[in-house]
Scaffold this active site. Structure first.
Site, mmCIF file in Angstrom:
data_model
loop_
_atom_site.group_PDB
_atom_site.id
_atom_site.type_symbol
_atom_site.label_atom_id
_atom_site.label_comp_id
_atom_site.label_asym_id
_atom_site.label_seq_id
_atom_site.Cartn_x
_atom_site.Cartn_y
_atom_site.Cartn_z
ATOM 1 N N TYR A 351 -21.437 -39.814 41.836
ATOM 2 C CA TYR A 351 -21.313 -38.473 41.239
ATOM 3 C C TYR A 351 -20.005 -38.288 40.475
ATOM 4 O O TYR A 351 -19.643 -37.160 40.169
ATOM 5 C CB TYR A 351 -21.323 -37.388 42.321
ATOM 6 C CG TYR A 351 -22.411 -37.466 43.346
ATOM 7 C CD1 TYR A 351 -23.752 -37.478 42.975
ATOM 8 C CD2 TYR A 351 -22.095 -37.459 44.699
ATOM 9 C CE1 TYR A 351 -24.738 -37.503 43.942
ATOM 10 C CE2 TYR A 351 -23.085 -37.484 45.670
ATOM 11 C CZ TYR A 351 -24.405 -37.508 45.279
ATOM 12 O OH TYR A 351 -25.373 -37.527 46.241
ATOM 13 N N CYS A 376 -18.366 -55.946 43.997
ATOM 14 C CA CYS A 376 -18.413 -56.479 42.636
ATOM 15 C C CYS A 376 -19.134 -55.530 41.695
ATOM 16 O O CYS A 376 -20.256 -55.790 41.249
ATOM 17 C CB CYS A 376 -19.064 -57.856 42.657
ATOM 18 S SG CYS A 376 -18.080 -58.991 43.626
#
Ligand SMILES: *Cc1c(COP(=O)(O)O)cnc(C)c1O
Length: 424
Positions: A351, A376
């Site tokens: 968000y 990653c």
């Protein structure tokens, strides 16, 4: 090298950061971070990081404040149904149950957790657009009378609930979730009250469903509900939604038992939110005034009010505690790499949410650094260009306001272990 990024800043910088409007378990004393009165480094000494740390005292504070505010504003027999998806830790649920809380659940998994915590099925409401036959059957058959309400989000769902109830020789208690067609000012991923969103039913469809007698042989309409979004800081959309649900309630010929006003009240993650946040007291007063104006003043029949708060109850009680793995410099960028990642707390990545990152030891001398995790993914970043002391491997930091939508959204992405949850 780190000197490149150094600058000096007022010694009170962190204390200013900590000046929350909303009570928090965190506090700096003599440059050391304390959680519920205990030194963070002492709490973390024998624990594997990252871990979630919760304060029961803070949890109790928010639940009590919220439920008392409803009573203080003379709302008729208010029922607080805590939204489990914010944090479904079993000790959190046990504490809330002890204080009288009900539950808002969105899956049979959450329903089972609420029941296991001892929450009375007659204090449980079931929301969500995708309730399956299996989930409906379970909810219908739990306890003596099933759950308090299925908050129905489509005609198809109503039809299925009626069919299952018929087979089980039960009467299902249902409420319609109205889509009030308001746009709550919040992040687009957590706004739910507009007709482009999958949630709720439009008024015309509710009116039509009420007339279809075949849907009502084993169901009874006991309420209406709304939930327009999460992390709401202003009340305009909420008042508008209350006006809409009131109009609908007054226009149908059913003596409703309750109006469910959903959850959504926000907390102060950022400095800006600190200044414009709606407090619990203001929220309750606004809700009570709107109900009086649009509903209660126009009728002799005043149904009770149900609330479904999540974030406001648990958001401030928890932090994510992490240690620095190492730091890294790349051209003009300084990175503080920590052992917590987006799999532990996904809100920043999902968000673009802001969470304060606070060092266990405050210092006068600060650098600008990006706080990143081990995953990653480039979005595995808790903050860019934050002012922090130059930390080194093993130093402790906390990510603040992580009690809501933290652990419940955690995953084992990159084959990482799910962080343990502790209470002080
Ligand atoms: C998520 C949700 C809540 C809780 O929202 P908060 O913003 O955490 O208060 C309440 N009701 C429903 C239907 C929800 O989906």
């Amino acid at each position: 090298m780190a000197l490149l990024f150094s600058f000096f800043i007022d010694v009170f910088f962190y204390n200013t950061l900590m000046k929350n409007i909303l009570p928090s378990p965190l506090e700096y004393k003599n440059n050391n971070l304390y959680f519920d009165g205990k030194r963070l480094d002492a709490i973390a000494a024998k624990k594997r990081t990252p871990f979630y740390l919760y304060s029961k005292k803070t949890l109790r504070h928010y639940y009590e404040h919220f439920s008392k505010a409803a009573v203080k504003n003379n709302l008729p027999s208010p029922l607080v149904c805590y939204a489990l998806k914010a944090n479904s830790n079993k000790d959190v649920l046990a504490q809330l149950k002890k204080m009288g809380s009900g539950a808002d659940v969105v899956s049979v998994g959450e329903l089972k957790k609420a029941l296991k915590a001892g929450i009375d099925p007659q204090k449980i409401v079931f929301s969500g657009v995708a309730k399956t036959a299996e989930e409906i059957r379970f909810a219908l058959k739990c306890g003596k009378k099933g759950i308090y309400s299925f908050n129905v989000e489509s005609i198809e769902e109503l039809q299925l609930i009626n069919e299952i109830a018929k087979k089980e020789k039960r009467i299902a208690r249902v409420a319609f979730r109205l889509n009030p067609q308001v746009s709550a000012k919040t992040h687009k991923h957590i706004s739910t009250g507009n007709k482009t969103h999958k949630f709720g039913l439009l008024k015309a469809d509710i009116v039509e469903a009420l007339e279809a007698r075949e849907f009502w042989t084993n169901t009874t309409l006991v309420g209406l509900s709304i939930h327009i979004g999460s992390q709401l800081t202003e009340m305009k959309a909420t008042v508008k939604a209350i006006e809409e649900i009131s109009k609908l309630a007054l226009s149908i010929d059913v003596a409703l038992e309750f109006l469910d006003l959903g959850g959504g009240l926000g907390i102060d993650y950022t400095a800006e939110e600190k200044s414009k946040l709606t407090s619990i007291d203001t929220y309750m007063k606004t809700v009570a005034d709107a109900l009086e104006k649009y509903y209660y003043s126009k009728t002799d029949h005043c149904p009770r009010v149900v609330f479904e708060p999540g974030r406001i109850i648990v958001g401030k009680m928890g932090v994510l505690v992490s240690r620095v793995v190492r730091t890294k410099v790349s051209d003009s960028n300084h990175f503080t790499i920590i052992d917590a990642g987006m799999n532990d707390l996904i809100r920043p990545a999902l968000y673009e949410a802001y969470h304060e990152v606070l060092p266990a030891q405050a210092s006068k001398k600060l650098i600008k650094t990006d706080i990143v995790g081990p995953i990653c993914e480039t979005s595995d970043c808790f903050g860019s260009k934050r002012k922090l002391p130059a930390l080194s491997a093993g130093d402790l930091v906390v990510i603040d306001n992580a009690g809501a939508y933290g652990q419940t959204m955690a995953s084992s992405y990159n084959e990482r272990e799910i962080a343990t949850e502790y209470f002080v």
